[in-house]
Design an enzyme around this catalytic site. Structure first.
Site, PDB file in Angstrom:
ATOM      1  N   HIS A 101       3.405   2.412   8.379  1.00 28.63           N
ATOM      2  CA  HIS A 101       2.042   2.332   7.854  1.00 28.63           C
ATOM      3  C   HIS A 101       1.125   2.422   9.080  1.00 28.63           C
ATOM      4  O   HIS A 101       1.486   1.931  10.158  1.00 28.63           O
ATOM      5  CB  HIS A 101       1.715   0.993   7.201  1.00 28.63           C
ATOM      6  CG  HIS A 101       2.582   0.580   6.060  1.00 28.63           C
ATOM      7  ND1 HIS A 101       3.785  -0.048   6.236  1.00 28.63           N
ATOM      8  CD2 HIS A 101       2.382   0.650   4.725  1.00 28.63           C
ATOM      9  CE1 HIS A 101       4.306  -0.334   5.057  1.00 28.63           C
ATOM     10  NE2 HIS A 101       3.487   0.081   4.116  1.00 28.63           N
ATOM     11  N   ASP A 104       0.851  -0.742  11.068  1.00 30.21           N
ATOM     12  CA  ASP A 104       2.007  -1.224  11.845  1.00 30.21           C
ATOM     13  C   ASP A 104       1.973  -0.713  13.267  1.00 30.21           C
ATOM     14  O   ASP A 104       2.492  -1.351  14.173  1.00 30.21           O
ATOM     15  CB  ASP A 104       3.343  -0.709  11.267  1.00 30.21           C
ATOM     16  CG  ASP A 104       3.457  -0.879   9.777  1.00 30.21           C
ATOM     17  OD1 ASP A 104       2.957  -1.890   9.268  1.00 30.21           O
ATOM     18  OD2 ASP A 104       4.057   0.007   9.129  1.00 30.21           O
TER      19      ASP A 104
HETATM   20  C1  XUL Z   1       6.281  -3.212  -0.490  1.00 29.28           C
HETATM   21  C2  XUL Z   1       6.924  -1.959  -0.045  1.00 29.28           C
HETATM   22  C3  XUL Z   1       6.141  -1.158   0.943  1.00 29.28           C
HETATM   23  C4  XUL Z   1       6.279   0.311   0.763  1.00 29.28           C
HETATM   24  C5  XUL Z   1       5.404   1.121   1.669  1.00 29.28           C
HETATM   25  O1  XUL Z   1       7.021  -3.929  -1.391  1.00 29.28           O
HETATM   26  O2  XUL Z   1       8.022  -1.640  -0.439  1.00 29.28           O
HETATM   27  O3  XUL Z   1       6.526  -1.549   2.218  1.00 29.28           O
HETATM   28  O4  XUL Z   1       7.598   0.730   0.943  1.00 29.28           O
HETATM   29  O5  XUL Z   1       4.078   0.737   1.609  1.00 29.28           O
END
Ligand code: XUL
Ligand code: CO
Length: 435
Positions: A101, A104
């Site tokens: 993300h 991150d």
């Molecule tokens: C949350 C989840 C996230 C997604 C990406 O439960 O799985 O980390 O994979 O945003």
């Protein structure tokens, strides 16, 4: 530059089922050929940057437990140190892919323009490292759930300014993913849902989410991004009700907004469990519609009822998941992302490595078991036999017939079906011979 965090940990190698010590692969052998393809190319493993490098060990009752040389995560210098450590771990594990993300990888500098600058800088840095090491980006995504601005949703927020902020954020993350040669782009809508209908116009929010996703697809084509756009279902947490509840709900949503040919699903085992499904159910539903995109291979605790994001450790579950994946032709541009974190008491660098090593081995065992079931053909033969009645011309003709005609035929033939066994126990015993 080395942070020293993984010092003393040698690269993990395949050493066979009788290997000594816990930091060796007993089953994951990247070059081993399974159903005509290298194991690494089937599984396409990815490390989730957020759990392994950004999560500090907090839970709803307590803060950080972990100590890392790149904390506090508030400067570009430490964001780079975090990237250095991440790439050291990818090399130790021989991980071909990673996922992030925006939040991150870059420090949070407050406003959009400042965050865009740091995102561009850090993704240039990641790109150089990836190029040197050969590690690829499985997918990028935007964190539109942690900051308080997203508390009432991103594309489904009642405030159009938040919708605009979300659009700009996704554009910046798609640009960064494209720049890094990412093979997919993911949208998981943790806050795309609601807490109470007392303050929610559900129909307007769904329309906004549908329009937003169409903009994402339009932008993908505009910039020539060749990767796959994926949505990730989850029924709840953090929202009480999340719009992308499960695979079936997402497929209905994608069809309603004309996106069924453009968007696929990133399915997570833990989310399947939260939705009251098994992982293979979710995979089979997506495969039936040609919409399987990628998987997040992390389980939940079966008792706590939370999204505990643990590394997989159950071969039969994993084997059935890969069975359906292999049957439908494999993961395509997708992969096996470990959206998993160590427990907050697992403080050491070795714990982080061991979590991934065990998970990679479990997936390799699952893949091999799934391939063996496919080669043996027992389940497929049973399916064929169970539905063989439909192979006759009369049975096929019925599908283009009507209720009146069928009723007349039932009366004329004196039809009285004889129930036959579903043989579930025998099939379960059959599967257990492979796992
Ligand atoms: C949350 C989840 C996230 C997604 C990406 O439960 O799985 O980390 O994979 O945003
Ligand atoms: Co996930």
């Amino acid at each position: 530059m080395s942070t020293g965090f993984f010092d003393g940990i040698a690269p993990i190698r395949y050493a066979g089922p009788d290997a000594d010590g816990d930091l060796a692969f007993r089953h994951y052998n990247p070059d081993e050929i399974v159903l005509g393809k290298r194991m690494e190319d089937h599984l396409r493993f990815a490390v989730a940057y957020w759990h392994s490098f950004a999560w500090e060990g907090g839970d709803p009752f307590g803060g950080s437990t972990l100590e890392r040389p790149w904390y506090p995560q508030d400067s570009m210098e430490r964001a780079k140190a975090k990237a250095d450590a991440a790439f050291e771990m990818f090399a130790i594990l021989g991980q071909p892919y990673y996922c992030w993300h925006d939040a991150d990888i870059r420090p949070d500098q407050g406003d959009f323009a400042a965050n865009l600058k740091t995102l561009n800088e850090i993704t240039d840095y990641l790109g150089e490292k990836a190029e040197k090491q050969g590690t690829k980006l499985l997918w990028g995504t935007a964190n539109m759930f942690s900051h308080r601005r997203w508390m009432s949703g991103a594309s489904t927020n009642p405030d159009p300014e938040v919708f605009a902020f979300a659009a700009a954020t996704v554009k910046s993350c798609m640009d960064a993913t494209h720049k890094l040669g990412g093979e997919n782009y993911v949208l998981w809508g943790g806050r795309e849902g609601y807490e109470t209908l007392l303050n929610t116009d559900l129909s307007q929010e769904l329309d906004h989410m549908g329009r937003f996703l169409n903009m994402v697809v339009e932008y993908k084509h505009k910039i020539g991004f060749k990767g796959t756009i994926l949505v990730e279902p989850k029924p709840q947490e953090p929202s009480k009700h999340q719009y992308d509840f499960d695979a079936a709900t997402c497929i209905g949503f994608l069809r309603k907004y004309g996106l069924e040919g453009e968007v696929k699903l990133n399915l997570e085992q833990g989310h399947a469990i939260l939705a009251g499904h098994s992982f293979e159910h979710e995979i089979a539903v997506a495969c039936a519609e040609g919409m399987l995109g990628s998987i997040d291979m992390n389980r939940n605790d079966y008792q706590s009822g939370w999204d505990t994001d643990q590394f997989p450790n159950n071969v039969p579950e994993v084997a059935l998941a890969y069975y359906h994946i292999l049957k439908s032709g494999g993961l395509g541009t997708g992969g096996t992302n470990f959206d998993a974190k160590i427990r907050r008491q697992s403080l050491d660098a070795e714990d982080l490595i061991a979590g991934h090593v065990g998970a990679m081995d479990i997936c390799a065992r699952g893949l091999k078991a799934a391939a063996a079931m496919i080669e043996d053909g027992g389940l497929e033969a049973n399916l064929k036999a169970r539905y063989s009645g439909w192979e006759t011309p009369e049975a096929q003709a019925m599908l283009s017939s009507d209720l009146d005609t069928i009723t007349a035929q039932v009366l004329a033939k004196g039809t009285n079906p004889r129930p036959v066994s579903g043989r579930q126990e025998r099939l379960e015993n059959y599967v257990n011979r492979f796992v």
